[in-house]
Design an enzyme around this catalytic site. Sequence first.
Site, short mmCIF file in Angstrom:
data_model
loop_
_atom_site.label_atom_id
_atom_site.label_comp_id
_atom_site.label_asym_id
_atom_site.label_seq_id
_atom_site.Cartn_x
_atom_site.Cartn_y
_atom_site.Cartn_z
N ASP A 43 0.88 -1.17 0.00
CA ASP A 43 0.00 0.00 0.00
C ASP A 43 0.92 1.21 0.00
O ASP A 43 1.54 1.53 1.01
CB ASP A 43 -0.88 -0.04 1.25
CG ASP A 43 -1.68 1.26 1.46
OD1 ASP A 43 -1.64 2.15 0.58
OD2 ASP A 43 -2.33 1.38 2.52
N LYS A 105 2.58 11.50 -3.46
CA LYS A 105 1.64 10.73 -4.26
C LYS A 105 0.66 11.61 -5.04
O LYS A 105 0.21 11.25 -6.12
CB LYS A 105 0.88 9.79 -3.32
CG LYS A 105 -0.06 8.83 -3.99
CD LYS A 105 -0.60 7.86 -2.94
CE LYS A 105 -1.71 7.00 -3.47
NZ LYS A 105 -2.21 6.07 -2.42
#
Length: 651
Positions: A43, A105
């Site tokens: 993740d 991100k």
Amino acid sequence: MRERKRDDAATVGDWIPADTGEGPSITGMAVTSSSTDPIVGIDLGTTNSLVAYCDDAGPRILMDEAGRALLPSVVRFVAGAAPVIGHDARAHAVEYPVDTVYSAKRFMGRGFAEQGASVGELPYSVVAGPHGLAAFAVAGDVITPQQVAAHVLRALKEIAERQLGVPVQRAVVTVPAYFDDAQRQATRDAARLAGLEAIRIVNEPTAAALAYGIGASERRRTSSETIVVYDFGGGTCDVSVLQLVPGGPDEGEFFQVLSTAGDTRLGGDDIDDAIIALVTREIRDEFGTALEFPPAARQALRNFAESAKITLSSADSATLEVSFGVDRTYRRVLGRAEFETMIAPLVARTIDACRRAMRDAGAPEIDRVVLVGGSTRIPAVRDAVRAFFGREPYAALDPDQVVALGAAVQASVLSGTRRDLLLVDVVPLSLGIETVGGAVAKLVMRNSSIPTRATEMFSTSVDGQINVGIHVLQGERELVADCRSIARFDLRGIPPMPAGIPQIEVEFLVDANGILAVTAAERRSGRRAAVQVIPTYGLTAADVDRMEAESFTHAREDMQRHRVVDLVATSRLDLKWICDALARVRDELEPAYLETLESAIMSLKGHISAAEYDPRSVDANAFYQAKEALDRASVRMHEVAITRSLRGGTD
Ligand code: ADP
Ligand code: MG
């Protein structure tokens, strides 16, 4: 294993393995493990990243050397030296504002030109990098978001290698459902830079559903199922509506993303900011100055705002205390209610996202709601989600681990090894709770088919007991010490009553995915407490066989011990009532009777202490007879006691 889809970047659907349901409902297929070339699940989060691995005991998080599951997705660049990654970089982010990159991100595979004015608010500088893509100007260099992610991925790869003891070269990596092709490709590139092949990019909500066993079941599914995944993390809030489309016997199932909605600028960080704003405002009001905190103090403020928030997820209040200057201290208590009022507008925005996602999906009937992201630990957030969807959301798994666990499940499927995971149509081992003296009261019996529900009434064993610990156990043996502990929680705030009077209803509910919800409620006061767990997590078919076999081997001995434990508990209550009554009416009893009664009491007390010393040495039948003898002997005394209270005795 059949897979239908290869090019996952082309559509948003995630394929999962075909239903091969044949034979018994508990699958115990042998594992032809590929642990020499493992595929891990990763993740890669905006705030935190994790790596997990799935073997025959199911998926588990691989921890770093300090035993931590989460790796902050933060990298500090240092000119002419190796970057600092993770906890250390995060702990000192405010002290090195321009060289510490977090939330990279958000920029993965995005053009510089599409970034709004909000990049100006970031402490590090965002620039146009190669091909006009967003990049960071840090430590005298231009660094791409992929490079930042690669540092995080490499750190995760090292954690996995240390834990598994073999080189790790392949991973399933998750991305938000709304990531487009360029963003997915950038994620693959980051993995490659870190020396990992991203053999599959999976949507985060799909991974969360897989972690709960949704869609991974051996059960043949005939109707489609609609799942909402509510993900409230550190920097973003994403709501996805997924549909699990059933396949034929040979076709498998797959998840289709019906809609996503959210807010890429709304997360747990905003809650921390709200606390920081409160503190700085009050300091200014109290001390009359607009304080300019040095970076180290601002970092401390940020760290402590977050820990106050985390405290408030389990406690009713948190103390805020800041010392500054020579002898100035700001101190106040932040209560849960005030905190909830403060964050209500933020929570409401996440519910708006739920509303949009539902509308975009065509307002479907929802079968399940899954909670993801660290911020869903906040009770007010859970309450809001529960209220909006009108159902209890899944929370049995750690919300910040669920995506990584699901990625590991997908990885184990792709590794070509049949998982020996327990995929169940039945409850493989009995479920129950601990009762007085270390015995287990079973509520759900082994092999009950799911879904199933059972309730039983319990009471307290001590006068005035206001809290009851509920210990949930799994196994076939009679005593706690021989069963597997799967959860503990407390039922608090029971009004004080004599032992045996409170009526505590314990309910076990195992749903179609094998998720167990245990609720305890005290009837008179209405106090409730609940917990969710997945009893089969970490359990292999071999474990189940072993536990069952042991229960046969020890059956006779266990039964005897359970009986003794129960006798101790009931005898103690009897003795208490009898001795209380005796104290009141002693003077009215004739000496001969009194002697008989007292010797019966002594005899039973002797059995109790012997049982407590060594339950194995006790003859349960003799014990039982002593209890019965006292019961008979006390009849006359009770008669006297009752007559006296009818007369309006002195007590
Ligand atoms: P992401 O998916 O964005 O990487 P996570 O799912 O790891 O993020 O969530 C991180 C956020 O969760 C942080 O803001 C952190 O403060 C918050 N968080 C973690 N534990 C708790 C808790 N017990 N109560 C409230 N917030 C929490
Ligand atoms: Mg996340």
